[in-house]
Design a protein around this motif. Structure first.
Motif, PDB file in Angstrom:
ATOM      1  N   LEU A 108       1.069  -1.168   0.032  1.00 25.49           N
ATOM      2  CA  LEU A 108       0.126  -0.011  -0.043  1.00 25.49           C
ATOM      3  C   LEU A 108       0.852   1.329   0.158  1.00 25.49           C
ATOM      4  O   LEU A 108       0.608   2.328  -0.628  1.00 25.49           O
ATOM      5  CB  LEU A 108      -0.711  -0.153   1.079  1.00 25.49           C
ATOM      6  CG  LEU A 108      -1.788   1.165   1.588  1.00 25.49           C
ATOM      7  CD1 LEU A 108      -2.552   1.370   0.267  1.00 25.49           C
ATOM      8  CD2 LEU A 108      -2.366   1.111   2.705  1.00 25.49           C
ATOM      9  N   LEU A 109       1.801   1.313   0.724  1.00 28.32           N
ATOM     10  CA  LEU A 109       2.859   2.357   0.871  1.00 28.32           C
ATOM     11  C   LEU A 109       3.376   2.734  -0.336  1.00 28.32           C
ATOM     12  O   LEU A 109       3.593   3.594  -0.998  1.00 28.32           O
ATOM     13  CB  LEU A 109       3.996   2.229   1.898  1.00 28.32           C
ATOM     14  CG  LEU A 109       3.286   2.067   3.415  1.00 28.32           C
ATOM     15  CD1 LEU A 109       4.270   1.779   4.506  1.00 28.32           C
ATOM     16  CD2 LEU A 109       2.299   3.373   3.572  1.00 28.32           C
ATOM     17  N   ARG A 133       0.924   4.316  -2.925  1.00 32.55           N
ATOM     18  CA  ARG A 133       0.890   5.503  -2.470  1.00 32.55           C
ATOM     19  C   ARG A 133       2.064   6.462  -2.914  1.00 32.55           C
ATOM     20  O   ARG A 133       1.556   7.501  -3.767  1.00 32.55           O
ATOM     21  CB  ARG A 133       0.761   5.863  -0.980  1.00 32.55           C
ATOM     22  CG  ARG A 133      -0.625   5.429  -0.345  1.00 32.55           C
ATOM     23  CD  ARG A 133      -0.517   5.338   0.982  1.00 32.55           C
ATOM     24  NE  ARG A 133      -1.694   4.837   1.662  1.00 32.55           N
ATOM     25  CZ  ARG A 133      -1.770   4.844   3.135  1.00 32.55           C
ATOM     26  NH1 ARG A 133      -0.833   5.100   3.796  1.00 32.55           N
ATOM     27  NH2 ARG A 133      -2.956   4.551   3.612  1.00 32.55           N
ATOM     28  N   ARG A 149      -9.477  12.620   4.768  1.00 31.77           N
ATOM     29  CA  ARG A 149     -10.164  11.877   5.559  1.00 31.77           C
ATOM     30  C   ARG A 149     -11.419  12.693   6.028  1.00 31.77           C
ATOM     31  O   ARG A 149     -11.254  13.322   7.293  1.00 31.77           O
ATOM     32  CB  ARG A 149      -9.145  11.140   6.432  1.00 31.77           C
ATOM     33  CG  ARG A 149      -7.994  10.447   6.023  1.00 31.77           C
ATOM     34  CD  ARG A 149      -7.385   9.938   6.927  1.00 31.77           C
ATOM     35  NE  ARG A 149      -6.722   8.603   6.290  1.00 31.77           N
ATOM     36  CZ  ARG A 149      -5.973   7.655   6.716  1.00 31.77           C
ATOM     37  NH1 ARG A 149      -5.815   7.619   8.205  1.00 31.77           N
ATOM     38  NH2 ARG A 149      -5.381   6.518   6.077  1.00 31.77           N
ATOM     39  N   ARG A 168      -4.232  14.540   5.235  1.00 34.77           N
ATOM     40  CA  ARG A 168      -3.061  13.825   5.574  1.00 34.77           C
ATOM     41  C   ARG A 168      -1.997  13.910   4.518  1.00 34.77           C
ATOM     42  O   ARG A 168      -2.363  13.355   3.699  1.00 34.77           O
ATOM     43  CB  ARG A 168      -3.298  12.646   6.179  1.00 34.77           C
ATOM     44  CG  ARG A 168      -2.173  11.746   6.430  1.00 34.77           C
ATOM     45  CD  ARG A 168      -2.469  10.339   6.934  1.00 34.77           C
ATOM     46  NE  ARG A 168      -1.304   9.405   7.019  1.00 34.77           N
ATOM     47  CZ  ARG A 168      -1.249   8.323   7.007  1.00 34.77           C
ATOM     48  NH1 ARG A 168      -2.534   7.505   6.913  1.00 34.77           N
ATOM     49  NH2 ARG A 168      -0.212   7.343   7.267  1.00 34.77           N
ATOM     50  N   TYR A 219       7.606   8.168   7.313  1.00 30.13           N
ATOM     51  CA  TYR A 219       7.097   7.033   6.641  1.00 30.13           C
ATOM     52  C   TYR A 219       8.080   6.597   5.496  1.00 30.13           C
ATOM     53  O   TYR A 219       8.250   5.430   5.060  1.00 30.13           O
ATOM     54  CB  TYR A 219       5.716   7.095   5.777  1.00 30.13           C
ATOM     55  CG  TYR A 219       4.633   6.664   6.707  1.00 30.13           C
ATOM     56  CD1 TYR A 219       4.208   7.377   8.146  1.00 30.13           C
ATOM     57  CD2 TYR A 219       3.803   5.567   6.448  1.00 30.13           C
ATOM     58  CE1 TYR A 219       3.235   7.108   8.751  1.00 30.13           C
ATOM     59  CE2 TYR A 219       2.491   5.369   7.229  1.00 30.13           C
ATOM     60  CZ  TYR A 219       2.440   5.835   8.458  1.00 30.13           C
ATOM     61  OH  TYR A 219       1.354   5.619   9.082  1.00 30.13           O
ATOM     62  N   ASP A 243      -2.057  10.074  10.460  1.00 31.57           N
ATOM     63  CA  ASP A 243      -2.369   8.711  10.709  1.00 31.57           C
ATOM     64  C   ASP A 243      -3.140   8.603  12.102  1.00 31.57           C
ATOM     65  O   ASP A 243      -4.048   7.617  12.292  1.00 31.57           O
ATOM     66  CB  ASP A 243      -1.126   7.875  10.813  1.00 31.57           C
ATOM     67  CG  ASP A 243      -1.306   6.437  10.795  1.00 31.57           C
ATOM     68  OD1 ASP A 243      -2.442   5.767  10.434  1.00 31.57           O
ATOM     69  OD2 ASP A 243      -0.582   6.019  11.520  1.00 31.57           O
ATOM     70  N   GLU A 294      -9.995   4.293  -0.033  1.00 29.93           N
ATOM     71  CA  GLU A 294      -9.757   3.173   0.743  1.00 29.93           C
ATOM     72  C   GLU A 294     -10.385   3.428   2.208  1.00 29.93           C
ATOM     73  O   GLU A 294     -10.481   4.808   2.663  1.00 29.93           O
ATOM     74  CB  GLU A 294      -8.399   2.891   1.054  1.00 29.93           C
ATOM     75  CG  GLU A 294      -7.379   3.992   1.540  1.00 29.93           C
ATOM     76  CD  GLU A 294      -6.072   3.115   2.091  1.00 29.93           C
ATOM     77  OE1 GLU A 294      -6.110   2.185   2.246  1.00 29.93           O
ATOM     78  OE2 GLU A 294      -5.122   4.161   2.119  1.00 29.93           O
ATOM     79  N   VAL A 322     -10.164   4.396   6.199  1.00 24.61           N
ATOM     80  CA  VAL A 322      -9.176   4.936   6.947  1.00 24.61           C
ATOM     81  C   VAL A 322      -8.640   3.588   7.840  1.00 24.61           C
ATOM     82  O   VAL A 322      -7.228   3.681   8.189  1.00 24.61           O
ATOM     83  CB  VAL A 322      -9.509   5.873   7.778  1.00 24.61           C
ATOM     84  CG1 VAL A 322      -8.904   6.346   8.902  1.00 24.61           C
ATOM     85  CG2 VAL A 322     -10.141   7.261   7.047  1.00 24.61           C
ATOM     86  N   GLY A 352      -7.407   0.440   7.369  1.00 25.91           N
ATOM     87  CA  GLY A 352      -6.458  -0.750   7.135  1.00 25.91           C
ATOM     88  C   GLY A 352      -7.209  -2.146   7.488  1.00 25.91           C
ATOM     89  O   GLY A 352      -8.339  -2.173   7.755  1.00 25.91           O
TER      90      GLY A 352
END
Ligand code: IPM
Ligand code: MG
Length: 341
Positions: A74-75, A78, A88, A116, A123, A230, A260, A262, A264
């Motif tokens: 996922l990271l 992104r 969000r 965000r 990250y 986050d 998606e 928020v 996870g």
């Protein structure tokens, strides 16, 4: 699966010519292909106009080497697609007020967006890792880093978002301690001179975490760094009642987006038909609105969700006191029925 079900139903009703292609990512991709982000998946994501992301992962993958864990896929997505602006929205549904842990007067009318930054900060900063030191013990390192350009583009997104709402932007940082965040504040102030109509304020992350619960209605748009966003967004979910209610949109500079929940993945409740699918369903609404330009279909989904929860239906996390919760699948079916009504 419930989100896709709702998407198919809304596409049929509104005659949306959506070509839906599916690809594996995360745990299932690792099982099938030995990598959580297979090249075909990345290629398809690049090609698509929008990406609907299903939460992935599981306890069994958490000890894999970095790079092979589901979250890493996922990271990478992104970062590779430069999806730097993660919206969000946090909207307290009056229908759910009695399922929150707050007094009604605190949460009624809560309506803000956490914006965000999603492609930089701790990250992704280098150097990172766990290294051996001279005395034979280990040291863990991550790097908080933001370039001016990265701060500037998220700040612009924040001001534009505030302008389209109630005109208030709160930038959250830790400028009292961290140089990276000192630069953050400086650039946000500088960008702010282009938006004299937007009321800009600043909070340190610790104070913001408190204010979010004490006076949540004071917020309109919060713009913040990747890690702080986050944390704040999980905290904010409690104002709504459940993190299972929060959708998100991650957009690049051309408004191409990944949509998606928020939250996870939630391996402890996976496969039991008890997870709340509404964050995923509401992410479909955000996708239709922001990437595909179909406000009509987006608001139809949101109205259907409102109707179903107003009727008192809820998965375990949002079930009304004394009311039998419904399952994941049944919630999906109820949204589809409400759309058809
Ligand atoms: C989120 C999630 C992710 C993150 C995880 C799954 C990597 O917590 O989207 O908030 O930390 O960004
Ligand atoms: Mg998170």
């Amino acid at each position: 699966r419930q989100a896709v079900k709702v998407l198919r139903s809304v596409s049929a009703r509104y005659g949306l010519a959506i070509e839906l292609k599916e690809a594996l990512i995360g745990g299932c991709a690792y099982e099938a292909e030995g990598h959580p982000l297979p090249p075909e998946t990345l290629a398809l994501a690049r090609e698509a106009d929008a990406i609907l992301f299903g939460a992935e992962g599981g306890f069994q993958y958490e000890t894999l080497p970095r790079g092979l864990r589901p979250g890493d896929a996922l990271l990478t997505l992104r970062r590779e697609l430069d999806l730097f602006a993660n919206y969000r929205p946090v909207v307290a549904w009056s229908e759910l007020a009695d399922t929150t842990i707050f007094k009604p007067e605190i949460v009624e009318g809560v309506d803000f967006v956490i914006l965000r930054e999603l492609t930089s900060d701790l990250y992704f900063g280098e150097p990172r890792g766990i290294e051996r030191t001279a005395d034979g013990t280990r040291r863990g390192i991550n790097t908080m880093s933001y370039t001016e350009a990265e701060i500037r583009r998220i700040a612009h997104a924040g001001f534009r978002a505030a302008r389209s709402r109630r005109g208030k932007l709160c930038s959250v940082d830790k400028a009292n301690v961290l140089e990276t965040m000192e630069l953050w504040r400086e650039i946000v102030n500088e960008v702010g001179t282009d938006y004299p109509d937007v009321e800009l304020s600043h909070l340190y992350i610790d104070a913001a975490a408190m204010a979010l619960l004490r006076t949540p209605k004071a917020f309109d748009v919060i713009v913040t760094a990747n890690l702080f966003g986050d944390i704040l967004s999980d905290e904010a979910s409690m104002l709504v009642g459940s993190i299972g209610m929060l959708p998100s949109a991650s957009l690049n500079a051309d408004n191409k987006g990944l949509f998606e929940p928020v939250h996870g993945c939630a391996p402890d409740i996976a496969g039991k038909d008890i997870a709340n699918p509404l964050a995923a369903v509401l992410s479909v609404a955000m996708m239709l609105r922001l990437s595909l330009g179909r406000e009509d279909a987006a608001s139809a989904i949101e109205s259907a969700v409102r109707k179903v929860i107003a009727e008192g239906h809820g998965t375990r996390d949002i079930a009304k006191p004394g009311k039998e919760p419904i399952g994941t699948e049944e919630m999906g079916d109820k949204i589809v029925q409400a759309l058809a009504a």
